[in-house]
Write an enzyme that holds these catalytic residues in place. Structure first.
Site, PDB file in Angstrom:
ATOM      1  N   PRO A 169      -8.111   7.286  -5.669  1.00  0.00           N
ATOM      2  CA  PRO A 169      -9.570   7.132  -5.750  1.00  0.00           C
ATOM      3  C   PRO A 169     -10.150   6.296  -4.621  1.00  0.00           C
ATOM      4  O   PRO A 169      -9.456   5.507  -3.981  1.00  0.00           O
ATOM      5  CB  PRO A 169      -9.757   6.423  -7.095  1.00  0.00           C
ATOM      6  N   HIS A 183      -4.667  -6.980  -3.301  1.00  0.00           N
ATOM      7  CA  HIS A 183      -5.662  -7.136  -2.240  1.00  0.00           C
ATOM      8  C   HIS A 183      -5.841  -8.595  -1.832  1.00  0.00           C
ATOM      9  O   HIS A 183      -6.739  -8.919  -1.053  1.00  0.00           O
ATOM     10  CB  HIS A 183      -7.013  -6.562  -2.698  1.00  0.00           C
ATOM     11  N   SER A 184      -4.990  -9.471  -2.342  1.00  0.00           N
ATOM     12  CA  SER A 184      -5.014 -10.860  -1.881  1.00  0.00           C
ATOM     13  C   SER A 184      -4.463 -10.952  -0.465  1.00  0.00           C
ATOM     14  O   SER A 184      -4.566 -11.978   0.200  1.00  0.00           O
ATOM     15  CB  SER A 184      -4.188 -11.755  -2.809  1.00  0.00           C
ATOM     16  N   ARG A 240       0.830  -1.203   0.000  1.00  0.00           N
ATOM     17  CA  ARG A 240       0.000   0.000   0.000  1.00  0.00           C
ATOM     18  C   ARG A 240       0.865   1.254   0.000  1.00  0.00           C
ATOM     19  O   ARG A 240       0.543   2.256  -0.633  1.00  0.00           O
ATOM     20  CB  ARG A 240      -0.939   0.003   1.213  1.00  0.00           C
ATOM     21  N   GLY A 280       4.535   9.982  -8.701  1.00  0.00           N
ATOM     22  CA  GLY A 280       5.536   9.091  -9.256  1.00  0.00           C
ATOM     23  C   GLY A 280       6.340   8.430  -8.157  1.00  0.00           C
ATOM     24  O   GLY A 280       6.248   8.788  -6.974  1.00  0.00           O
ATOM     25  N   ASP A 338       8.940   8.406  -6.233  1.00  0.00           N
ATOM     26  CA  ASP A 338      10.032   9.290  -5.801  1.00  0.00           C
ATOM     27  C   ASP A 338      10.200   9.329  -4.288  1.00  0.00           C
ATOM     28  O   ASP A 338      10.937  10.169  -3.764  1.00  0.00           O
ATOM     29  CB  ASP A 338       9.794  10.714  -6.320  1.00  0.00           C
ATOM     30  N   SER A 361       8.160  10.353  -2.114  1.00  0.00           N
ATOM     31  CA  SER A 361       7.560  11.532  -1.485  1.00  0.00           C
ATOM     32  C   SER A 361       6.570  11.162  -0.384  1.00  0.00           C
ATOM     33  O   SER A 361       6.342  11.956   0.536  1.00  0.00           O
ATOM     34  CB  SER A 361       6.864  12.407  -2.543  1.00  0.00           C
ATOM     35  N   ASP A 383       2.743   5.957  -2.971  1.00  0.00           N
ATOM     36  CA  ASP A 383       3.861   6.767  -3.447  1.00  0.00           C
ATOM     37  C   ASP A 383       3.805   6.934  -4.963  1.00  0.00           C
ATOM     38  O   ASP A 383       3.756   8.051  -5.481  1.00  0.00           O
ATOM     39  CB  ASP A 383       5.179   6.119  -3.033  1.00  0.00           C
TER      40      ASP A 383
END
Length: 342
Positions: free
Chosen positions: A171, A201-202, A76, A86, A88, A90, A81
């Site tokens: 989203p 999500h497994s 996740r 992108g 990076d 951040s 990220d």
């Protein structure tokens, strides 16, 4: 070619191309993804930290033996990220208005794992290995320990200098597959990447707030989501009441009960096919022609898991190449929480 198998023949050709390109020092992702100078074993080739991947792998194994949740947490974290500004690093930066403060990133974990690996690497190869590369390598190794593929990773990323909560546009898990795919497509990822990467999500869990509408008031109609299997509905309602009693805390629901909370398996796709997926976006894979075919292919009890593993390896590489910083761009942070000038 029969059924969903048509998707994996071009997949294998692309995977071979990925490995070949990495050997000569660069890689092309999707058609709309720019060309970057990432390479296999970048730190070994540049004689800056020859054993970086071994250091990361060892430490991830130590963490994983103590806490299996490292796999979904890092997956996740990497998604949060890469899909915003992108890959990076951040998302790792601190600050009152940083990306990790955005509402979509509530509950993010795994930061401590990256911090500890960074400390090890700074002691052995100071000022050399980027936080963004550490996140990519650690996620790969945690996925492999959980039963997923151990795929080759191109390295040489540098770290971003900015992190803003306002840039986070991740989203909701309650949108349609068309809306979700549009989001992925805007990042150079195709329908196979979309279907495959949702397979992350497994493993892991989700907060009840993300599924309560499916259970009680779907799209404001006062009834549950009609696409959710009735037995699964009863089970989830027991875990996620419509209203909590005073003093009760929000429950976390296992996303893939059949496969085990922290095991990487293809039973995620079996749940999709049986209308038992927890998140609406996951169940939506059943209602797109191509996503349904791929889900059926990946759920196959004989060959499905290997097909999924191969596809996951390619899609994670394509995601990991999105808007990376290389050369003189960005910096190599000394501490993943702060830029070097902070």
């Amino acid at each position: 070619m029969e059924g969903g198998k048509q998707y994996l023949y071009p997949l294998m050709a692309l995977l071979v191309a990925l490995v070949v390109c990495s050997m000569i020092g660069n890689v092309d992702g999707a058609v709309s993804v720019p060309r970057y100078t990432l390479t296999r074993q970048y730190y070994k080739k540049t004689n800056t930290c020859a054993h970086v991947e071994a250091y990361v792998k060892h430490n991830v194994k130590v963490f994983w033996d103590q806490d299996k949740s490292i796999t979904p947490k890092l997956l996740r974290l990497l998604y949060s990220d890469c899909m915003v500004t992108g890959c990076d690093g951040s998302i790792l930066l601190d600050g009152p208005n940083s990306e990790k403060k955005a509402p979509q990133n509530i509950g993010l974990g795994g930061f401590i794992f990256i911090d500890k690996i960074k400390q090890v690497l700074e002691a052995r190869c100071p000022g050399v290995v980027s936080c963004s590369d550490i996140l990519q390598l650690a996620t790969r190794d945690s996925v492999a320990l959980a039963g997923g593929p151990s795929y080759p990773i191109l390295t040489g990323r540098r770290d971003g200098l900015f992190s803003k909560a306002s840039s986070v546009d991740l989203p909701s898990p309650n949108i349609s597959w068309e809306e979700a795919f549009e989001y992925f497509q805007a990042r150079g990822l195709d329908i196979q990447d979309f279907t495959t990467l949702l397979g992350a999500h497994s493993t892991g869990r989700a907060r009840c707030r993300y599924i309560r509408d499916r259970l009680y008031n779907f799209q404001g109609r006062g009834t549950p989501d009609p696409t959710l299997d009735s037995s699964r509905l009863k089970e989830l309602r027991k875990q996620c009441p419509e209203k909590y009693k005073k003093g009760e805390h929000e429950t976390l629901v296992t996303l893939n009960k059949n496969g085990g909370e922290y095991r990487f398996t293809n039973s995620y796709y079996s749940n999709v096919m049986a209308k038992k997926a927890v998140l609406r976006i996951d169940q939506q894979l059943l209602y797109g022609n191509e996503t349904q075919q791929l889900s059926e292919q990946f759920s196959d009890p004989v060959e499905g898991f290997e097909d999924f593993r191969k596809s996951f390896a390619l899609s994670m590489n394509r995601l990991g190449n999105y808007k990376v910083l290389t050369g003189q761009q960005g910096e190599i942070r000394n501490n993943c929480h702060f830029t070097n000038t902070q």
